[in-house]
Design a protein around this motif. Sequence first.
Motif, short mmCIF file in Angstrom:
data_model
loop_
_atom_site.label_atom_id
_atom_site.label_comp_id
_atom_site.label_asym_id
_atom_site.label_seq_id
_atom_site.Cartn_x
_atom_site.Cartn_y
_atom_site.Cartn_z
N GLY A 118 90.56 9.92 -22.91
CA GLY A 118 89.70 10.68 -22.29
C GLY A 118 88.71 11.72 -23.11
O GLY A 118 87.81 12.39 -22.57
N GLY A 119 89.13 11.94 -24.32
CA GLY A 119 88.29 12.73 -25.29
C GLY A 119 88.83 14.02 -25.43
O GLY A 119 88.21 15.02 -25.96
N ILE A 130 85.00 4.06 -28.41
CA ILE A 130 85.38 2.94 -27.66
C ILE A 130 85.51 3.05 -26.38
O ILE A 130 85.28 2.22 -25.76
CB ILE A 130 86.75 2.57 -28.25
CG1 ILE A 130 86.94 2.21 -29.84
CG2 ILE A 130 87.37 1.32 -27.72
CD1 ILE A 130 88.01 2.24 -30.48
N THR A 131 86.06 4.33 -25.82
CA THR A 131 86.29 4.40 -24.37
C THR A 131 85.25 5.36 -23.99
O THR A 131 85.61 6.20 -22.97
CB THR A 131 87.61 4.57 -24.07
OG1 THR A 131 88.04 5.80 -24.65
CG2 THR A 131 88.65 3.57 -24.66
N THR A 140 96.16 5.74 -14.14
CA THR A 140 95.02 5.04 -14.67
C THR A 140 95.23 3.68 -14.75
O THR A 140 96.21 3.26 -15.05
CB THR A 140 94.73 5.68 -16.05
OG1 THR A 140 93.44 5.04 -16.55
CG2 THR A 140 95.81 5.47 -16.95
N ALA A 141 94.13 2.88 -14.37
CA ALA A 141 94.15 1.38 -14.76
C ALA A 141 93.77 0.92 -16.17
O ALA A 141 93.81 -0.22 -16.45
CB ALA A 141 93.26 0.97 -13.54
N GLY A 142 93.42 1.90 -17.01
CA GLY A 142 93.17 1.83 -18.15
C GLY A 142 91.76 1.59 -18.55
O GLY A 142 91.05 1.33 -17.53
N PRO A 143 91.17 1.94 -19.69
CA PRO A 143 89.81 1.91 -19.88
C PRO A 143 89.07 0.57 -19.56
O PRO A 143 87.85 0.38 -19.08
CB PRO A 143 89.78 2.07 -21.40
CG PRO A 143 91.07 2.73 -21.81
CD PRO A 143 92.07 2.12 -20.92
N LEU A 144 89.73 -0.54 -19.70
CA LEU A 144 89.17 -1.91 -19.56
C LEU A 144 89.56 -2.37 -17.89
O LEU A 144 89.02 -3.51 -17.80
CB LEU A 144 89.62 -3.01 -20.64
CG LEU A 144 88.91 -2.50 -22.03
CD1 LEU A 144 89.23 -3.41 -22.84
CD2 LEU A 144 87.31 -2.19 -21.91
N ASN A 145 90.51 -1.83 -17.35
CA ASN A 145 90.67 -2.14 -15.88
C ASN A 145 91.17 -3.65 -15.93
O ASN A 145 90.86 -4.53 -15.03
CB ASN A 145 89.60 -2.16 -14.95
CG ASN A 145 89.70 -2.15 -13.47
OD1 ASN A 145 91.04 -1.81 -13.19
ND2 ASN A 145 88.88 -2.14 -12.54
#
Lengths: 292, 77
Positions: A118-119, A130-131, A140-145
Amino acid sequence: MSSSVSASDDPYYIPEPSPWPIVAMLAIFSLLMGAAFSINGVGFGSLLIVVGFVLLGYMFFGWFGDVVEENMSGKYSGQVDNSFRQGMFWFISSELFFFATFFGSLYYIRNISVEWLGGTGYLAATHEFITSQFVSQWPTAGPLNLGGSFALVNTWGVPAINTAILLSSGLTLTWAHWGLKNENRKQLIRGLTMTVVLGVIFVIMQIQEYAHAYGALNLTLESGVYGSTFYLLTGFHGFHVIVGALMLAAVLGRSMKGHFTEENHFAFEAAAWYWHFVDVVWLGLFVLVYWM
Amino acid sequence: MGFMKFPVLLVLGLIVLSLASGMFLLAKDDGKGNRLVTSLTFRIILSLILFAMLIFGAIFNVIEPNTLTPSAVPAVK
């Protein structure tokens, strides 16, 4: 050592040669070979797994039966009792570290690595390159879901009911424990019976909850890091509930046979402590997984 | 969960302590005396207090379970 010391006075009890280690080895061999075959699609793999479990059950039944037999025939000295207690202590220690690792990974993922994505934190550059659209939050479902969107299990549904069930089982077990200490066998047997029944209800509820989560909520092992930690933590806990309930059921059978006295009841105390441990792990899960 | 997080975690810590003392008493007391069963009784009483804290905290809106919708962003093509 003086030759006048009789076998039962000898501090070191040496058991007769036993077939059980070989049976245990065969059981584990069948299980591992069966798992390897079935993963590779070989037909008889699942049959070998069944054989392995049957052998394992036979081994536990026989080996523990022998140990109980030796105990009841008065072969065990205080030294043997103490070595059982030391063994249980280190087994418990390994279980503590086992769950501490999973709770530790939950903490690390939630508060450290998801923050990086998340930075924030020292690997914040990951976010930039990347994200960059990812907002860190938990769950969270993760950056790429990758596992698709999912919903959470309602804390006030089965998890809260299961907490009440496990807490009640802790109460009935403590009641049984005081029954044993006060030489009240009826209280011991009633308390243990209720504890085992409550444990079985817990497992059935948990299975239904998993089916609901996997189906209607789309919360699966692939639902990003939340799904995998959720199922690893609650799944291993559920497995421990099954083991604990089996231990308590064996202790219940022995209580009915009148095996335990106020002084000689290590099996009861070991299984009881284990159940309290499983209960506390669940409270940790309830607070740290379902609440926070 | 807000500031109520801390009393909840404190009680959880006390529960773990009473369980851990039970672990040592299981190994040390050789089944004699009531110290193990007493520590486990403390354990269950503290656990009931914790559960009651969560329930009453939720009823009076002091603590609430985390019900955030899981976050995600569209997959990068």
